[in-house]
Motif scaffolding. Sequence first.
Motif, PDB file in Angstrom:
ATOM      1  N   LEU A 114       0.751  -1.537   0.267  1.00  0.00           N
ATOM      2  CA  LEU A 114      -0.247  -0.016   0.031  1.00  0.00           C
ATOM      3  C   LEU A 114       0.471   1.550   0.235  1.00  0.00           C
ATOM      4  CD1 LEU A 114      -2.426  -0.695   2.703  1.00  0.00           C
ATOM      5  CD2 LEU A 114      -3.267  -0.716   0.034  1.00  0.00           C
ATOM      6  N   MET A 115       1.858   0.958   0.848  1.00  0.00           N
ATOM      7  CA  MET A 115       2.893   2.225   0.448  1.00  0.00           C
ATOM      8  C   MET A 115       3.573   2.887  -0.728  1.00  0.00           C
ATOM      9  SD  MET A 115       5.140   0.981   4.343  1.00  0.00           S
ATOM     10  CE  MET A 115       5.619   2.846   4.573  1.00  0.00           C
ATOM     11  N   THR A 116       4.050   1.791  -1.696  1.00  0.00           N
ATOM     12  CA  THR A 116       4.721   2.133  -2.448  1.00  0.00           C
ATOM     13  C   THR A 116       4.055   2.502  -3.513  1.00  0.00           C
ATOM     14  OG1 THR A 116       4.231  -0.531  -3.234  1.00  0.00           O
ATOM     15  CG2 THR A 116       6.346  -0.164  -2.370  1.00  0.00           C
ATOM     16  N   ASN A 117       4.924   3.382  -3.694  1.00  0.00           N
ATOM     17  CA  ASN A 117       3.937   4.034  -5.550  1.00  0.00           C
ATOM     18  C   ASN A 117       5.292   4.454  -6.778  1.00  0.00           C
ATOM     19  OD1 ASN A 117       2.928   5.421  -7.251  1.00  0.00           O
ATOM     20  ND2 ASN A 117       2.528   6.975  -6.129  1.00  0.00           N
ATOM     21  N   THR A 118       4.637   3.717  -7.700  1.00  0.00           N
ATOM     22  CA  THR A 118       5.834   4.072  -9.101  1.00  0.00           C
ATOM     23  C   THR A 118       6.361   5.321  -9.478  1.00  0.00           C
ATOM     24  OG1 THR A 118       4.350   3.641 -10.599  1.00  0.00           O
ATOM     25  CG2 THR A 118       5.914   1.658  -9.586  1.00  0.00           C
ATOM     26  N   LYS A 119       5.451   6.074  -8.536  1.00  0.00           N
ATOM     27  CA  LYS A 119       5.478   7.475  -8.964  1.00  0.00           C
ATOM     28  C   LYS A 119       6.771   8.055  -8.658  1.00  0.00           C
ATOM     29  CE  LYS A 119       1.103   7.463 -12.567  1.00  0.00           C
ATOM     30  NZ  LYS A 119       0.036   7.576 -12.350  1.00  0.00           N
ATOM     31  N   ASN A 120       6.615   7.961  -7.086  1.00  0.00           N
ATOM     32  CA  ASN A 120       7.077   8.714  -5.752  1.00  0.00           C
ATOM     33  C   ASN A 120       8.593   7.927  -5.730  1.00  0.00           C
ATOM     34  OD1 ASN A 120       7.964  10.295  -4.046  1.00  0.00           O
ATOM     35  ND2 ASN A 120       6.070  10.321  -3.046  1.00  0.00           N
ATOM     36  N   LEU A 121       9.414   8.326  -5.783  1.00  0.00           N
ATOM     37  CA  LEU A 121      10.696   7.523  -4.987  1.00  0.00           C
ATOM     38  C   LEU A 121      10.614   7.639  -3.966  1.00  0.00           C
ATOM     39  CD1 LEU A 121      13.903   8.708  -7.826  1.00  0.00           C
ATOM     40  CD2 LEU A 121      12.184   6.584  -7.917  1.00  0.00           C
ATOM     41  N   LEU A 122      10.319   8.504  -3.110  1.00  0.00           N
ATOM     42  CA  LEU A 122      10.586   8.809  -1.194  1.00  0.00           C
ATOM     43  C   LEU A 122       9.224   7.748  -0.896  1.00  0.00           C
ATOM     44  CD1 LEU A 122      10.463  12.637  -1.333  1.00  0.00           C
ATOM     45  CD2 LEU A 122      12.223  11.361  -0.752  1.00  0.00           C
ATOM     46  N   SER A 123       8.587   7.246  -1.564  1.00  0.00           N
ATOM     47  CA  SER A 123       7.802   6.253  -0.912  1.00  0.00           C
ATOM     48  C   SER A 123       8.032   4.353  -0.753  1.00  0.00           C
ATOM     49  CB  SER A 123       6.580   5.792  -2.099  1.00  0.00           C
ATOM     50  OG  SER A 123       6.797   6.203  -2.733  1.00  0.00           O
ATOM     51  N   THR A 124       9.277   5.082  -2.082  1.00  0.00           N
ATOM     52  CA  THR A 124      10.221   3.011  -2.175  1.00  0.00           C
ATOM     53  C   THR A 124      10.766   3.267  -1.470  1.00  0.00           C
ATOM     54  OG1 THR A 124       9.939   3.256  -4.236  1.00  0.00           O
ATOM     55  CG2 THR A 124      11.405   1.846  -3.332  1.00  0.00           C
ATOM     56  N   GLU A 125      11.485   4.312  -0.587  1.00  0.00           N
ATOM     57  CA  GLU A 125      12.830   4.373   0.435  1.00  0.00           C
ATOM     58  C   GLU A 125      11.889   4.259   1.661  1.00  0.00           C
ATOM     59  OE1 GLU A 125      15.315   8.117   2.548  1.00  0.00           O
ATOM     60  OE2 GLU A 125      14.899   8.046   0.304  1.00  0.00           O
ATOM     61  N   ALA A 126      10.406   4.856   1.371  1.00  0.00           N
ATOM     62  CA  ALA A 126       9.493   4.860   2.640  1.00  0.00           C
ATOM     63  C   ALA A 126       9.699   3.181   3.326  1.00  0.00           C
ATOM     64  CB  ALA A 126       8.287   6.202   2.702  1.00  0.00           C
ATOM     65  N   SER A 127       9.291   2.562   2.444  1.00  0.00           N
ATOM     66  CA  SER A 127       8.669   1.198   2.313  1.00  0.00           C
ATOM     67  C   SER A 127       9.513   0.590   2.864  1.00  0.00           C
ATOM     68  CB  SER A 127       8.219   0.740   1.058  1.00  0.00           C
ATOM     69  OG  SER A 127       8.983   0.739  -0.470  1.00  0.00           O
ATOM     70  N   LEU A 128      11.195   0.521   2.327  1.00  0.00           N
ATOM     71  CA  LEU A 128      12.358   0.090   2.804  1.00  0.00           C
ATOM     72  C   LEU A 128      12.479   0.147   4.122  1.00  0.00           C
ATOM     73  CD1 LEU A 128      14.607  -1.422   1.934  1.00  0.00           C
ATOM     74  CD2 LEU A 128      16.131  -0.214   0.983  1.00  0.00           C
ATOM     75  N   LYS A 129      12.774   1.870   4.626  1.00  0.00           N
ATOM     76  CA  LYS A 129      12.773   1.403   6.061  1.00  0.00           C
ATOM     77  C   LYS A 129      12.013   1.310   6.781  1.00  0.00           C
ATOM     78  CE  LYS A 129      14.953   6.381   5.350  1.00  0.00           C
ATOM     79  NZ  LYS A 129      14.804   7.888   5.564  1.00  0.00           N
ATOM     80  N   TYR A 130      10.652   1.265   6.511  1.00  0.00           N
ATOM     81  CA  TYR A 130       9.805   0.815   6.936  1.00  0.00           C
ATOM     82  C   TYR A 130       9.935  -0.612   7.586  1.00  0.00           C
ATOM     83  CZ  TYR A 130       5.340  -0.168   9.028  1.00  0.00           C
ATOM     84  OH  TYR A 130       3.982  -0.921   9.663  1.00  0.00           O
ATOM     85  N   PHE A 131      10.269  -1.804   6.154  1.00  0.00           N
ATOM     86  CA  PHE A 131       9.491  -2.746   6.090  1.00  0.00           C
ATOM     87  C   PHE A 131      11.171  -3.463   7.525  1.00  0.00           C
ATOM     88  CE2 PHE A 131      12.423  -6.583   4.412  1.00  0.00           C
ATOM     89  CZ  PHE A 131      11.324  -7.504   5.003  1.00  0.00           C
ATOM     90  N   LEU A 132      12.683  -2.683   7.141  1.00  0.00           N
ATOM     91  CA  LEU A 132      13.334  -2.829   8.096  1.00  0.00           C
ATOM     92  C   LEU A 132      13.416  -2.509   9.764  1.00  0.00           C
ATOM     93  CD1 LEU A 132      16.385  -1.914   5.385  1.00  0.00           C
ATOM     94  CD2 LEU A 132      15.733  -3.732   6.072  1.00  0.00           C
TER      95      LEU A 132
END
Length: 344
Positions: free
Chosen positions: A44-62
Amino acid sequence: MLNNPTKFLFFMTLISGTMISVSANSWFGAWMGLEINLLSFIPLMTNTKNLLSTEASLKYFLTQALASATLLFTVIIAALMFNTSGSLLMESTFMSILISSSLLLKMGAAPFHFWFPGVMEGLNWMNGLMLMTWQKIAPLMLLSYNLSMSVFTSIIIALSVLVGSLGGFNQTSLRKVLAYSSINHLGWLIAAMGVGENLWYLYFSVYSFLSMAIIFMMNTFKLFHVKQIFSLNYINPVTKFALFITLLSLGGLPPFLGFLPKWIIIQSMTQSGMIFLVSIMVIMTLITLFYYLRTSFGAFMLTYAEPTWNYLYAPNNTTNLVALILSACSTFGLIFCATLFSVI
């Protein structure tokens, strides 16, 4: 989100993960629910149009994976020690602190808050609302099974209100301001949990309602930074007033609904003899109110303008009506509750 079948599926498993954790009768079942919840929230967090969301999802997962692993290993070790040595007092206290720390890391309370503002910054408003409210339900409920007022708990409460108040001082991003506000409210939530079982339900309900009201307006008007608030000349002045009244209510300004749970917690903690801790909490909350008031006063008084030609871009009347209803609940909620209690 609800128009997308995949996201709708993950949204339903997100809810079911929290329900599994809350209703589990063992720590293993609670851990399983937390994992389902985590693995549902990341898509739900990831968004292909927004690079910050990918970084946020990785931080959240770790961070969540670290917290889950700590919780699982602590529970397994505690079970083995209980079977072999009968759970000595020192060992059980240490295990209790480890379990509490893993749950505090999951919800983002200080001093385990390092990931929370960064993750909030990379999310859109709806995901941010879920992270601030729904994602805290399972860790808070599990923490309430394990929590007692001790030196460790008092330090966590004091650090949360301190970090939440001072961290939002120099922020220009509204998402980070609300993230630090959430850390501050977590301090109050944990204090409410230590004083009485039912108090934190009330506090969390009011906090969730006020967060929903603010994020609804900020999402509608596409506000992400403080400077955008100062240039909101196309918004109806009444709607603008409603936004800031709800923001001040979230900070806990006395005439509004946000002060009600704080009032009850202050009274309960004072009766329990925790004068020093409650004094720290009140002083730090006043600092939070200071930068809310600074923003509100500036937007109202210093840069106020009302050009009529910009009203063409204003959202429709339904949005304004919903904003006013939410703000009215926030403004008159305390008066209504006080009147109701006095009548009863």
